[in-house]
Design an enzyme around this catalytic site. Structure first.
Site, short mmCIF file in Angstrom:
data_model
loop_
_atom_site.label_atom_id
_atom_site.label_comp_id
_atom_site.label_asym_id
_atom_site.label_seq_id
_atom_site.Cartn_x
_atom_site.Cartn_y
_atom_site.Cartn_z
NE ARG A 42 -3.89 0.50 1.94
CZ ARG A 42 -5.10 0.56 2.48
NH1 ARG A 42 -5.33 1.33 3.52
NH2 ARG A 42 -6.10 -0.15 1.99
CG HIS B 61 -8.57 -0.01 -2.94
ND1 HIS B 61 -7.77 -1.09 -2.59
CD2 HIS B 61 -9.24 0.31 -1.80
CE1 HIS B 61 -7.95 -1.37 -1.31
NE2 HIS B 61 -8.83 -0.53 -0.81
CD GLN C 211 -13.20 -1.85 -0.85
OE1 GLN C 211 -12.33 -1.72 -0.02
NE2 GLN C 211 -14.40 -2.35 -0.57
CG ASP D 213 -13.39 6.57 -1.34
OD1 ASP D 213 -13.33 6.38 -0.10
OD2 ASP D 213 -12.39 6.46 -2.09
CB CYS E 101 -13.86 1.31 -0.05
SG CYS E 101 -13.34 3.03 0.17
NE ARG F 295 -10.58 -5.47 0.60
CZ ARG F 295 -9.85 -4.42 0.97
NH1 ARG F 295 -10.43 -3.37 1.49
NH2 ARG F 295 -8.53 -4.40 0.78
N1 NVA Z 1 -9.90 6.78 -1.38
C1 NVA Z 1 -9.53 6.28 -0.08
C2 NVA Z 1 -9.72 4.81 -0.02
C3 NVA Z 1 -9.38 4.18 1.31
C4 NVA Z 1 -9.57 2.70 1.32
C5 NVA Z 1 -8.08 6.66 0.20
O1 NVA Z 1 -7.27 6.58 -0.72
O2 NVA Z 1 -7.76 7.06 1.32
N1 CP Z 2 -11.25 -0.19 2.30
C1 CP Z 2 -10.00 -0.33 2.76
O1 CP Z 2 -9.08 -0.61 2.01
O2 CP Z 2 -9.88 -0.18 4.11
P1 CP Z 2 -8.51 -0.02 4.93
O3 CP Z 2 -7.94 1.31 4.58
O4 CP Z 2 -8.94 -0.12 6.36
O5 CP Z 2 -7.59 -1.14 4.53
#
Ligand code: NVA
Ligand code: CP
Length: 300
Positions: free
Chosen positions: A104, A131, A134, A219, A259, A287
């Site tokens: 990540r 992502h 997801q 989101d 998500c 997930r």
């Molecule tokens: N768009 C959000 C998704 C988190 C799972 C982010 O990038 O923080």
């Molecule tokens: N939706 C998602 O990826 O959640 P986290 O940021 O908690 O991993």
């Protein structure tokens, strides 16, 4: 031979994706009956997180344990990456020690650099651009409720960034009709739209996007790493909240997904996310199963 990576949903063919969704369903049943098979016995997943996570981290780690393997969690700041070790060097080293690597990271190009040097499969656990993990869970959840997603109308309300980009790829793979309503300046990236297939329609009008939709999604207004712009974003996204009035324009049996984590009172109201059309807890729970299917697909 080059390993098979999962950096975006487009790394899968439609047939791969269907097979993953089918396998996830079987794995979910096995988990429900507590008769998991050790299909990844002795395998190790390294997980590098350069930003926070609850769902991604716990679901992948639990998945590896259930399948007889092991996961190593490297928190933001734990590895030498934070001190400037090039991602390519880290990838070469970890490839000699583990069977798969999840990352990540903020920059998708950093993920691509990592994958380019890795000799084992690399999984995108969320980048600024995509992502895909997801989407596996979201699609599984929709199919569980509705049986089929092809031809369904999906409304995306809000920021056209990482999760939305993965929906654009899903539209091409599964033939869903994707209607995106984003404020000016927060629309999906042009290079991702250029490659879109299927029906992908952009507008600045959430009401038009959700009209008759089978699935409504949103989101956060401020993604991880954008905290400095939070106030400007709150202003820009006014009018892009998924609330009861908006939800009532969708199909009467429309599902709501997010998500997570969510901000009640910003992108979604409690009436919607805690209401009867919301399937966010199943979505989050899936997930685990979807990613088990992915790990098996990449490792076996
Ligand atoms: N768009 C959000 C998704 C988190 C799972 C982010 O990038 O923080
Ligand atoms: N939706 C998602 O990826 O959640 P986290 O940021 O908690 O991993």
């Amino acid at each position: 031979m080059k390993p098979r990576h999962f950096l975006t949903l487009a790394d899968l063919t439609p047939a791969d994706l269907r097979a993953l969704l089918d396998r996830a369903r079987v794995l979910k049943t096995e988990f429900g009956e507590r008769r998991m098979q050790e299909t990844l016995y002795g395998r190790v997943l390294a997980m590098i997180f350069e930003k926070s996570s609850t769902r991604t981290r716990v679901s992948f780690e639990a998945a590896m344990v259930h399948l007889g393997g092991h996961a190593i969690f490297l928190a933001p700041g734990d590895s030498q990456l934070v001190r400037g070790e090039p991602p390519e060097d880290t990838a070469r080293v970890l490839s000699r020690m583990v069977d798969c690597i999840l990352i990540r990271t903020h920059a998708h190009r950093r993920l691509e650099a990592f994958a380019g040097a890795a000799e084992v499969p690399v999984i995108n656990g969320l980048s600024d651009l995509h992502h895909p993990c997801q989407l596996l869970a979201d699609l599984q959840t929709f199919v569980e409720h509705r049986g089929e997603i092809r031809g369904s109308k999906v409304a995306w309300i809000g920021d056209g960034n990482n999760v939305c980009h993965s929906y654009i790829e899903a539209a091409a793979l599964l033939g869903l009709r994707l209607h995106i309503a984003s404020p000016e300046g927060f629309q999906p990236a042009a290079e991702i739209l250029k490659k879109a297939g299927g029906e992908v329609i952009l507008s600045g009008d959430p009401r038009q996007a959700v009209e008759g939709a089978d699935l409504v999604l949103t989101d956060v207004w401020t993604s991880m790493g954008q905290e400095a712009d939070a106030e400007a974003r709150r202003i820009a996204f006014e009018g892009f909240q998924v609330n009861g009035a908006l939800m009532r324009l969708a199909a009467p049996d429309a599902l709501f997904m997010h998500c997570l984590p969510a901000h009640r009172g910003e992108e979604v109201t409690s009436e919607v996310i805690d209401g009867p059309q919301s399937v966010v807890w199943e979505e989050a729970g899936n997930r685990l199963h979807a990613q088990k299917a992915l790990l098996e697909f990449l490792l076996r």
